[in-house]
Structure formats: C-alpha cells, structure tokens
Design an enzyme around this catalytic site. Structure first.
Site, PDB file in Angstrom:
ATOM      1  N   ASP A 237       8.000  17.748  -7.056  1.00 30.35           N
ATOM      2  CA  ASP A 237       7.281  16.982  -6.033  1.00 30.35           C
ATOM      3  C   ASP A 237       8.198  16.099  -5.184  1.00 30.35           C
ATOM      4  O   ASP A 237       7.769  15.079  -4.650  1.00 30.35           O
ATOM      5  CB  ASP A 237       6.191  16.112  -6.677  1.00 30.35           C
ATOM      6  CG  ASP A 237       5.074  16.943  -7.272  1.00 30.35           C
ATOM      7  OD1 ASP A 237       4.882  18.088  -6.823  1.00 30.35           O
ATOM      8  OD2 ASP A 237       4.392  16.459  -8.197  1.00 30.35           O
ATOM      9  N   GLU A 238       9.458  16.495  -5.057  1.00 32.01           N
ATOM     10  CA  GLU A 238      10.407  15.703  -4.276  1.00 32.01           C
ATOM     11  C   GLU A 238      10.929  16.453  -3.061  1.00 32.01           C
ATOM     12  O   GLU A 238      11.836  15.987  -2.382  1.00 32.01           O
ATOM     13  CB  GLU A 238      11.594  15.289  -5.163  1.00 32.01           C
ATOM     14  CG  GLU A 238      11.222  14.377  -6.331  1.00 32.01           C
ATOM     15  CD  GLU A 238      10.769  12.997  -5.881  1.00 32.01           C
ATOM     16  OE1 GLU A 238      11.163  12.574  -4.770  1.00 32.01           O
ATOM     17  OE2 GLU A 238      10.015  12.351  -6.631  1.00 32.01           O
TER      18      GLU A 238
END
Length: 292
Positions: A237-238
């Site tokens: 999720d980066e």
C-alpha cells in the site's frame, strides 16, 4: 446484442516524454510531429522547476497510416529527443490495452469494470478474470470473459498459487487490476509479472488498513470516507497514488451504509484510474504520479 467498441482512435498515437527540463523541448517536439506528417490533437506538459527540474509531456497526434510508418516515426522521435537526454515512449491509440482482473469475494469493483468495458467506456479488452473464489464465476462468464479459479494457499508461502497466476498472465496482458483482490502479492511475483498492477484501497492510505475498515471508521466517528487507487509495489500500500476521492458521512450512518457508500466511491476511483492508465495519461516519477 453486440457490445460497443472501446473508445479508440484510429491513426492516433500518444507520445510520453519525461526527463530534465531544458529550453526548446516543446518547440522541438512540435516541429518533429509536423515533419512526420502528424497533427497534434492534445498537448499537456508540466515542469516542477523551469531551471532544470523534472519535465513531463503527453502529446496525442493524428498521423495517417501510423502503424505502417511507426518505425520511421520512432527513428525521428529518437533523433529529436536524444540530444535532450529525455526518456520517451510511443503507443498506438487504436489498440486497446489488455487488462486482466484479479478478484476475491467482493464483486462490486469487478462487475463495474466488466460493465464499463462492455459499454465501451474503457479502451481495454479483458482476456481473463482470476479469482481465489468461485462466487463470481457465472457473472464474469455472462460478460463473455474467461474466468479462472486459483485458490489461495494457506500460510505465508504463496508461491504455488502465484506461479499458477503467472502462468495465466505472462505474455497475455498489458496491465493487471486488483478489484478488491484480498491477497498480498509478493515482490518476486511483481518482478516476474513485469507489467503495471493497479489496486483499489478502501480509504485514504494508510488509514484503516486491514479487515473491516468501515467498522473501524464508524467506531472512530469519521466524517469522511474515501478510496485510493495506486500502483502496486513491493511495499504494501505504498505505491504511487493515481486517484483519490471522498464522500461525507455522519454519525447517523450505520456501518452497513458506510460499506454501501464506500463501495460506490471505490468503483468510481478505480474506474477513473483504469481509464487514465489505459489512455496513457499517467507518468510515474519516483513514488508519485503526474496525471494529464
């Protein structure tokens, strides 16, 4: 009933340019397109610092018989841009991108993409849907799209299921969309796949990660819920964010209402991200994006 064709543009090409900003880039590109017999129909550019900062450009141009003339056009582009030390790519806007979809039990994003694709709202084809559940199999096949079931493997080692998914995907797709696919993809999988992967997340990252995000949001008394679509990288999720949106909620909204309204914004955010990617509107720069 025959489905409408995707919104494609015969004899149109898209040139993406990025690198260090230098005076004369716009003039050189415009003159080059004129020399090759092209006509510019869209031109977007951005510089984060005119004194040698990062420069980004997207140009769509019409050129009769583009496919046949492409080798000569690419040679002309290289001769024009190499002195500026710019990176570039050229795509044929008459060819839809092949989009595979990975899904799990939640089907709202999956069915929305299938529906938009059938209506011709996305310049894509969908060669396959892969899911770790069979609940959406009949719905997917009703759209005329092949469905493949690859069950999840219990435990931390996902290599067996990832190998099966790679066997289906490699060489057959231009990008992959995770339509609420509730499995973490390993960095090794992403490297071997070798095409962009787009995800939809049920919040403004990184808030309310993990299971039951809307219950957590309700417990915190949030006044906004939203969704984020981003490219997938080896860091969970980066990845670079493509699109985000929010809707207002109140204390009176139940968890079920948050889920329903959250699904709406997830569909909208993901479909916009998919369309922009398929139209070559996104340039990745480090861990962020420029979206034209």
């Amino acid at each position: 009933m025959t489905s409408p064709a995707p919104q494609l543009h015969p004899a149109h090409a898209c040139l993406i340019v990025h690198g260090k900003d230098t005076p004369g880039i716009i003039a050189a590109v415009s003159a080059m397109i004129t020399r090759i017999g092209g006509n510019i129909v869209a031109f977007d550019q951005y510089s984060d610092d005119p004194r040698g900062g990062a420069y980004f450009q997207r140009v769509v141009f019409h050129r009769p018989d583009f496919a046949a003339a492409r080798p000569q056009i690419e040679a002309e582009i290289a001769a024009t841009l190499d002195p500026f030390e710019l990176e570039w790519s050229l795509t044929d806007q008459s060819v839809p991108k092949r989009m595979a979809i990975l899904a799990s039990k939640q089907d709202h994003c999956l069915l929305d993409l299938l529906w938009r694709n059938r209506r011709g709202e996305l310049p894509t084809t969908i060669p396959m849907v892969i899911s770790n559940h069979t609940t959406s199999a009949e719905d997917v096949r009703s759209f005329g799209v092949p469905f493949f079931h690859v069950p999840s493997v219990s435990g931390p080692d996902k290599s067996a299921s990832e190998a099966k998914i790679l066997e289906l995907l490699k060489g057959n797709v231009d990008f992959v969309v995770l339509a609420r696919y509730m499995q973490i993809l390993s960095p090794e999988f992403l490297e071997q796949l070798g095409v962009p992967v787009i995800n939809i997340h049920h919040s403004f990252l990184p808030a309310f990660i993990g299971a039951e995000p809307y219950r957590k949001a309700k417990e915190r008394g949030v006044k906004l819920i939203g969704a984020t679509s981003h490219y997938v990288t080896g860091d969970l999720d980066e990845g670079p964010i493509i699109e985000q949106d929010t809707i207002r909620v109140t204390h009176a909204d139940t968890t079920e209402e948050l889920v329903r309204r959250g699904a709406d914004v997830e569909r909208q955010v993901l479909s916009r991200a998919v369309r922009w990617h398929a139209e070559d509107r996104i340039i990745r720069h480090g861990n962020h994006t420029i979206v034209f």
